[in-house]
Write a protein that holds these residues in place. Structure first.
Motif, PDB file in Angstrom:
ATOM      1  N   TRP A 125       0.802  -1.222   0.000  1.00 55.59           N
ATOM      2  CA  TRP A 125       0.000   0.000   0.000  1.00 55.59           C
ATOM      3  C   TRP A 125       0.835   1.272   0.000  1.00 55.59           C
ATOM      4  N   PRO A 126       1.896   1.378   0.831  1.00 61.97           N
ATOM      5  CA  PRO A 126       2.719   2.596   0.731  1.00 61.97           C
ATOM      6  C   PRO A 126       3.382   2.768  -0.630  1.00 61.97           C
ATOM      7  N   ILE A 127       3.867   1.658  -1.203  1.00 62.12           N
ATOM      8  CA  ILE A 127       4.520   1.746  -2.508  1.00 62.12           C
ATOM      9  C   ILE A 127       3.508   2.107  -3.595  1.00 62.12           C
ATOM     10  N   TRP A 128       2.348   1.458  -3.536  1.00 59.60           N
ATOM     11  CA  TRP A 128       1.323   1.767  -4.544  1.00 59.60           C
ATOM     12  C   TRP A 128       0.872   3.220  -4.439  1.00 59.60           C
ATOM     13  N   LEU A 129       0.697   3.712  -3.214  1.00 58.83           N
ATOM     14  CA  LEU A 129       0.264   5.100  -3.030  1.00 58.83           C
ATOM     15  C   LEU A 129       1.293   6.068  -3.604  1.00 58.83           C
ATOM     16  N   ALA A 130       2.581   5.814  -3.330  1.00 58.96           N
ATOM     17  CA  ALA A 130       3.623   6.695  -3.855  1.00 58.96           C
ATOM     18  C   ALA A 130       3.651   6.648  -5.385  1.00 58.96           C
ATOM     19  N   TRP A 131       3.481   5.449  -5.952  1.00 59.98           N
ATOM     20  CA  TRP A 131       3.494   5.297  -7.413  1.00 59.98           C
ATOM     21  C   TRP A 131       2.292   5.998  -8.036  1.00 59.98           C
ATOM     22  N   TRP A 132       1.121   5.798  -7.402  1.00 52.36           N
ATOM     23  CA  TRP A 132      -0.119   6.387  -7.932  1.00 52.36           C
ATOM     24  C   TRP A 132      -0.067   7.911  -7.895  1.00 52.36           C
ATOM     25  N   VAL A 133       0.386   8.455  -6.782  1.00 57.03           N
ATOM     26  CA  VAL A 133       0.440   9.912  -6.654  1.00 57.03           C
ATOM     27  C   VAL A 133       1.449  10.503  -7.632  1.00 57.03           C
ATOM     28  N   GLY A 134       2.572   9.824  -7.851  1.00 59.30           N
ATOM     29  CA  GLY A 134       3.546  10.317  -8.820  1.00 59.30           C
ATOM     30  C   GLY A 134       2.976  10.374 -10.223  1.00 59.30           C
ATOM     31  N   ASP A 135       2.239   9.329 -10.631  1.00 59.44           N
ATOM     32  CA  ASP A 135       1.595   9.344 -11.951  1.00 59.44           C
ATOM     33  C   ASP A 135       0.525  10.430 -12.028  1.00 59.44           C
ATOM     34  N   ALA A 136      -0.266  10.562 -10.967  1.00 60.79           N
ATOM     35  CA  ALA A 136      -1.327  11.571 -10.966  1.00 60.79           C
ATOM     36  C   ALA A 136      -0.757  12.984 -11.020  1.00 60.79           C
ATOM     37  N   MET A 137       0.345  13.226 -10.309  1.00 60.22           N
ATOM     38  CA  MET A 137       0.960  14.550 -10.357  1.00 60.22           C
ATOM     39  C   MET A 137       1.493  14.864 -11.754  1.00 60.22           C
ATOM     40  N   GLY A 138       1.969  13.844 -12.461  1.00 58.71           N
ATOM     41  CA  GLY A 138       2.404  14.070 -13.830  1.00 58.71           C
ATOM     42  C   GLY A 138       1.283  14.566 -14.718  1.00 58.71           C
ATOM     43  N   VAL A 139       0.087  14.008 -14.518  1.00 59.61           N
ATOM     44  CA  VAL A 139      -1.076  14.447 -15.298  1.00 59.61           C
ATOM     45  C   VAL A 139      -1.517  15.835 -14.869  1.00 59.61           C
ATOM     46  N   LEU A 140      -1.576  16.084 -13.585  1.00 60.33           N
ATOM     47  CA  LEU A 140      -2.098  17.358 -13.090  1.00 60.33           C
ATOM     48  C   LEU A 140      -1.194  18.535 -13.421  1.00 60.33           C
ATOM     49  N   ILE A 141       0.111  18.311 -13.453  1.00 57.58           N
ATOM     50  CA  ILE A 141       1.043  19.421 -13.630  1.00 57.58           C
ATOM     51  C   ILE A 141       1.532  19.547 -15.070  1.00 57.58           C
ATOM     52  N   VAL A 142       1.818  18.425 -15.713  1.00 60.49           N
ATOM     53  CA  VAL A 142       2.443  18.474 -17.042  1.00 60.49           C
ATOM     54  C   VAL A 142       1.405  18.577 -18.155  1.00 60.49           C
ATOM     55  N   THR A 143       0.325  17.809 -18.070  1.00 53.78           N
ATOM     56  CA  THR A 143      -0.670  17.801 -19.149  1.00 53.78           C
ATOM     57  C   THR A 143      -1.262  19.183 -19.415  1.00 53.78           C
ATOM     58  N   PRO A 144      -1.720  19.938 -18.406  1.00 53.22           N
ATOM     59  CA  PRO A 144      -2.265  21.275 -18.710  1.00 53.22           C
ATOM     60  C   PRO A 144      -1.248  22.204 -19.360  1.00 53.22           C
ATOM     61  N   VAL A 145       0.021  22.119 -18.949  1.00 55.88           N
ATOM     62  CA  VAL A 145       1.041  22.984 -19.554  1.00 55.88           C
ATOM     63  C   VAL A 145       1.201  22.671 -21.039  1.00 55.88           C
ATOM     64  N   LEU A 146       1.256  21.391 -21.382  1.00 57.58           N
ATOM     65  CA  LEU A 146       1.409  21.014 -22.789  1.00 57.58           C
ATOM     66  C   LEU A 146       0.176  21.394 -23.605  1.00 57.58           C
ATOM     67  N   LEU A 147      -1.009  21.245 -23.031  1.00 59.87           N
ATOM     68  CA  LEU A 147      -2.221  21.635 -23.746  1.00 59.87           C
ATOM     69  C   LEU A 147      -2.268  23.136 -23.972  1.00 59.87           C
ATOM     70  N   VAL A 148      -1.830  23.905 -22.987  1.00 59.02           N
ATOM     71  CA  VAL A 148      -1.785  25.362 -23.140  1.00 59.02           C
ATOM     72  C   VAL A 148      -0.801  25.754 -24.235  1.00 59.02           C
ATOM     73  N   LEU A 149       0.375  25.128 -24.245  1.00 57.87           N
ATOM     74  CA  LEU A 149       1.366  25.431 -25.279  1.00 57.87           C
ATOM     75  C   LEU A 149       0.854  25.071 -26.667  1.00 57.87           C
ATOM     76  N   PHE A 150       0.080  23.997 -26.763  1.00 54.84           N
ATOM     77  CA  PHE A 150      -0.460  23.602 -28.063  1.00 54.84           C
ATOM     78  C   PHE A 150      -1.548  24.558 -28.518  1.00 54.84           C
ATOM     79  N   GLU A 151      -2.351  25.073 -27.582  1.00 58.40           N
ATOM     80  CA  GLU A 151      -3.451  25.957 -27.932  1.00 58.40           C
ATOM     81  C   GLU A 151      -3.006  27.401 -28.131  1.00 58.40           C
ATOM     82  N   THR A 152      -1.805  27.757 -27.668  1.00 55.60           N
ATOM     83  CA  THR A 152      -1.346  29.135 -27.773  1.00 55.60           C
ATOM     84  C   THR A 152      -1.082  29.500 -29.234  1.00 55.60           C
TER      85      THR A 152
END
Length: 337
Positions: free
Chosen positions: A157-184
Motif C-alpha cells: 500500500w505505501p509503494i502503490w500510493l507513492a506510485w499512484w500519486v507520482g503518476d497523478a501529479m504528472g497528469v495534473l502538472i504536465v498535461t495542462p502545460v502542454l495543452l496550453v502550449l499547443f493551444e497558444t
C-alpha cells in the motif's frame, strides 16, 4: 489523379511513423527528466512527479488514440535505459500505456475540451484523468514488480500510493502545460510583457526561498499563483505551478528547507500534498476565471447584437425612415385637392 492518391497513401504511413517516433521521444525524454529527482519509500524508488504520464495523455488528447504505440515505444526505451529488461517489462509497458489510454477514453466520454475553458474540464482532468485512471497504471506496475519478486508484498500500500500519486501529479502538472502550449497562437502583446517579466522575476526569487527556507514557507507560493491565474489565466498559473513543483521536488530529494529532518514517508507525504494542492489551485482557479471571462464576453456580444437590432428597428420606425403621408395617398385623391 491516380498519382495524387498514391502519394497520399504513401504519405500516411510515413506521417504515422514520424508521429509515433516523436511521441516515443517525448515520452522517453520526460521519463529521464523525472528520474533525476527520486525518493525512496519502503525500499522502493519512485519519482514524485512522473512527467511521462502527463506527456502521454497530452499526446492522446492532441493527436488521438492512434498515437498509443508511441507511448508503448517510449516506455520500452525508458525500460531499456535502466538495464536489461526481464519478464516484468511486459507488465510495465502494459501499465504505462493502459493508464493514459483509459484517461483519454474517460475524458472523451464526458466531452472534455483540451482548452480547459470550463470548470467541468478542470474537474474531469483532476478526478478522471489523474486520480481515477492512474489507479490502473500504478496498480499494474506495482503488481507486476511484486510478482517478479522485486518488491515486498508487506509494503504494497505505501509503494502503490507513492506510485499512484507520482503518476497523478504528472497528469495534473504536465498535461495542462502542454495543452496550453499547443493551444497558444502567439506570444503576449507588447503591453503585457512588462507584467510577464515582473511575474517571472518575482517567481524566480520567491519560489526558491519558499521551498528551500527552513521556516517552512511553502504558503508564499499561493499569492504568486493567484496573481498568475488572475492576469494570465491557465498559461500563467500552470507555468508557475510547474516551476514551483519542480523546485519543491528538488528541495525534497535533497532533504533541505521545508523537507529537512523528515522521514522518507514524511517527505513523500508533504511533497505530494504540496504538489497536489498547488496543481488543484492553479487548474481550477484558472478554469473558473476563464469560464467567467467567456461568459462576460458572450453577454457583451449578445448585448451588442441586441443594440444593433434595436437600432435597425428604430431607423425603420423613425419619421425620416417613413414616406410622407401625401406620398402614400392615391393619385386620384391628390389630383382633386
Amino acid at each position: 489523379m491516380a498519382g495524387v492518391v498514391g502519394n497520399q497513401e504513401l504519405r500516411r504511413p510515413a506521417v504515422l511513423a514520424l508521429r509515433t517516433l516523436a511521441v516515443a521521444t517525448c515520452y522517453y525524454a520526460a521519463g529521464r527528466l523525472g528520474l533525476l529527482c527520486r525518493l525512496t519509500v519502503e525500499g522502493a524508488v519512485f519519482t514524485p512527479v512522473y512527467p511521462s504520464t502527463g506527456v502521454a495523455l497530452a499526446c492522446l488528447l492532441v493527436f488521438g488514440l492512434g498515437c498509443w504505440p508511441g507511448i508503448t515505444l517510449g516506455a520500452l526505451f525508458l525500460v531499456l535505459s535502466l538495464g536489461a529488461p526481464g519478464p516484468d517489462a511486459v507488465g510495465i509497458l502494459l501499465g504505462n500505456t493502459a493508464g493514459p489510454v483509459c484517461a483519454y477514453l474517460m475524458l472523451r466520454r464526458v466531452g472534455f475540451r483540451p482548452d480547459l475553458s470550463r470548470l467541468r474540464d478542470g474537474l474531469a482532468l483532476v478526478f478522471l484523468g489523474a486520480l481515477a485512471a492512474m489507479v490502473i497504471s500504478s496498480g499494474i506496475d506495482v503488481v507486476t514488480l511484486i510478482l517478479a519478486g522485486k518488491l515486498d508484498t508487506t509494503h504494497f500500500w505505501p509503494i502503490w500510493l507513492a506510485w499512484w500519486v507520482g503518476d497523478a501529479m504528472g497528469v495534473l502538472i504536465v498535461t495542462p502545460v502542454l495543452l496550453v502550449l499547443f493551444e497558444t497562437r502567439g506570444p503576449p502583446s507588447l503591453a503585457r510583457w512588462k507584467e510577464v517579466l515582473a511575474l517571472a522575476a518575482v517567481a524566480a526569487v520567491l519560489v526558491p526561498v519558499a521551498t528551500h527556507s527552513s521556516l517552512s514557507a511553502l504558503f508564499l507560493v499561493y499569492p504568486l499563483l493567484i496573481w498568475a491565474a488572475l492576469r494570465f489565466r491557465l498559461a500563467g498559473s500552470m507555468l508557475c505551478a510547474l516551476f514551483a513543483s519542480v523546485t519543491a521536488t528538488v528541495a525534497a530529494t535533497d532533504g533541505v528547507g521545508a523537507f529537512a529532518r523528515l522521514s522518507p514517508v514524511g517527505v513523500m507525504l508533504k511533497l505530494q500534498l504540496f504538489n497536489g494542492s498547488l496543481a488543484l489551485t492553479a487548474l481550477l482557479l484558472s478554469a473558473v476565471i476563464t469560464e467567467q471571462h467567456n461568459t462576460r464576453r458572450s453577454v457583451a456580444e449578445a448585448c451588442k447584437e441586441l443594440a444593433e437590432v434595436l437600432e435597425h428597428l428604430t431607423a425603420h420606425d423613425s419619421p425620416a425612415g417613413r414616406a410622407p403621408p401625401e406620398a402614400a395617398e392615391p393619385r386620384s385623391e391628390r389630383g382633386t385637392r
